[in-house]
Design an enzyme around this catalytic site. Structure first.
Site, PDB file in Angstrom:
ATOM      1  N   CYS A   1      57.740  65.835  26.646  1.00 32.45           N
ATOM      2  CA  CYS A   1      58.669  64.720  26.772  1.00 32.45           C
ATOM      3  C   CYS A   1      57.939  63.404  26.483  1.00 32.45           C
ATOM      4  CB  CYS A   1      59.290  64.685  28.168  1.00 32.45           C
ATOM      5  SG  CYS A   1      58.064  64.625  29.472  1.00 32.45           S
TER       6      CYS A   1
ATOM      7  N   CYS B   1      55.147  62.418  28.738  1.00 32.35           N
ATOM      8  CA  CYS B   1      53.921  63.197  28.570  1.00 32.35           C
ATOM      9  C   CYS B   1      53.067  62.606  27.445  1.00 32.35           C
ATOM     10  CB  CYS B   1      54.262  64.649  28.241  1.00 32.35           C
ATOM     11  SG  CYS B   1      55.486  65.356  29.339  1.00 32.35           S
TER      12      CYS B   1
END
Lengths: 76, 315
Positions: A10, A13
């Site tokens: 995501c 991240c």
């Protein structure tokens, strides 16, 4: 030093990975930074909210994106 | 006070005429924008601090001791305060199942966590008032409890992807935070979140303002008013695939309600948007076999539709 960024890909991240790279350069430490996207690997660390930061096998932060300065402190 | 500030800006500073379509739309836009952003900043920050006391690792430990029914209720309530983003859905799901949380209880959590979130609540409270916001929380929690119990009763454990049961989870030492750290983390959470959602908020308020100023009074009564029995299922069907951006959708629904859409229909639409979405389905496909995924979406969509009818009947 072995640093792992745990996350399933995501945007948060990616941000953590980027901050970590900057912190490694700024702190001038020898470190091998890798991304861990495999869910089985992530779960092995007992992490339920991503992204997480693991330094030398120890989970340091979970479910948040620490700033470059905060990561620098964790590297010491 | 905010209303005065908005009308001062629009009618005095910009010099738009009161009662004109453009003037009314602009006034709606300015007032809602200021109000929503003030609420968003304050409440996201406060909720982030409160949430730091309920990490998912703790929630899991707590729920794994529980049984069905009580567990469903607890899971639905914890879903309100536990941080959840769809990118964490997979590790969260596996973590719950691995530690022995019953499947139905896990689903109660998966339903309540995205649906009853602070952004939806702020927007509802700010635009519709606290009564609608409370009705939304109450029925959201009920839907989560009931859907979870039904899924639990159906005994669908074999439709979880097989590898999920083979994963062994390690123990993480819980990291204790000082209050200062909690505040700092909350700030680090609020700022990027606002950066991410502000365009949707502005776009939503913009569309809402346009409807407010330009759509004729009551033009939706015929199609989406309480008399049309198909309005609720249609609203749910449209809402399910849409990606939850409560921040963007709620200002639009406020304007729709003003033009005659029934309250229950509006609530059902918002719930469908926040609780279920196509991206979420794709992510959950990693841990659920198709049959369980469809069952899950079907049950929640049905529960939301019934809730819509219920509120159209009693409000």
């Amino acid at each position: 030093m072995k640093i792992e960024v745990l996350g399933t890909g995501c945007s948060r991240c990616k941000q953590l990975h980027e901050n970590t790279m900057q912190a490694v350069i700024a702190a001038d430490v020898e470190a091998d930074v890798s991304k861990v996207e495999d869910i089985t690997e992530i779960m092995r660390y007992g992490v339920m909210s991503t992204p997480a930061l693991v330094i030398d096998g120890v989970v340091k932060t979970v479910g948040k994106v620490p700033s470059v300065d905060e990561i620098k402190k964790l590297l010491k | 006070m905010l209303a005065n500030l908005a009308s001062y800006l629009v009618f005095t500073v910009l010099g738009l005429a009161k009662g004109s379509r453009l003037g009314e739309a602009a006034n709606f836009f300015v007032y809602d924008t200021i109000k929503i952003f003030l609420l968003l900043i304050t409440i996201i920050f406060c909720v982030a601090v409160i949430r730091s006391y309920f990490p998912p690792e703790e929630t899991k430990r707590f729920l794994s001791r529980g049984k069905e029914y009580v567990g469903n209720v607890l899971a639905a309530l914890l879903g309100i305060v536990t941080p959840f983003c769809s990118c964490s859905a997979v590790p969260l799901f596996i973590g719950f199942v691995e530690s022995g949380v019953p499947l139905g209880v896990t689903f109660s959590f998966l339903v309540s966590s995205p649906m009853v979130n602070e952004i939806a609540l702020i927007m509802l409270w700010g635009l519709f008032g606290w009564k609608i916001a409370l009705i939304y929380i109450g029925s959201g929690v009920m839907i989560a409890i009931i859907s979870g119990i039904v899924i639990g009763k159906l005994r669908l454990e074999r439709f979880v992807q097989d590898y999920v049961y083979t994963i062994k989870m390690g123990e993480t030492a819980a990291t204790e935070q000082t209050f200062r750290e909690r505040l700092k983390n909350a700030r680090n959470y609020t700022v990027p979140l606002l950066k991410k959602i502000w365009p949707y908020v502005i776009a939503g308020i913009g569309i809402g303002a346009f409807i407010h100023g330009y759509a004729p009074e009551g033009f939706l009564v015929k199609y989406a008013g309480p008399q049309n029995p198909f309005a609720v299922p249609l609203a749910v069907l449209v809402g399910v695939p849409l990606y939850s951006n409560a921040a963007g959708v709620i200002p639009i629904t406020q304007a729709l309600m003003e033009k005659g859409m029934a309250t229950g229909t509006v609530l059902a639409f918002m719930m469908a948007v926040t609780a279920l979405s196509l991206p979420e389905a794709i992510i959950l496909k990693n841990v659920l076999k198709l049959r369980l995924l469809i069952t899950f979406f079907g049950i929640v969509a049905a529960a939301i539709t019934l809730t819509g009818y219920l509120f159209n009947a009693i409000l």
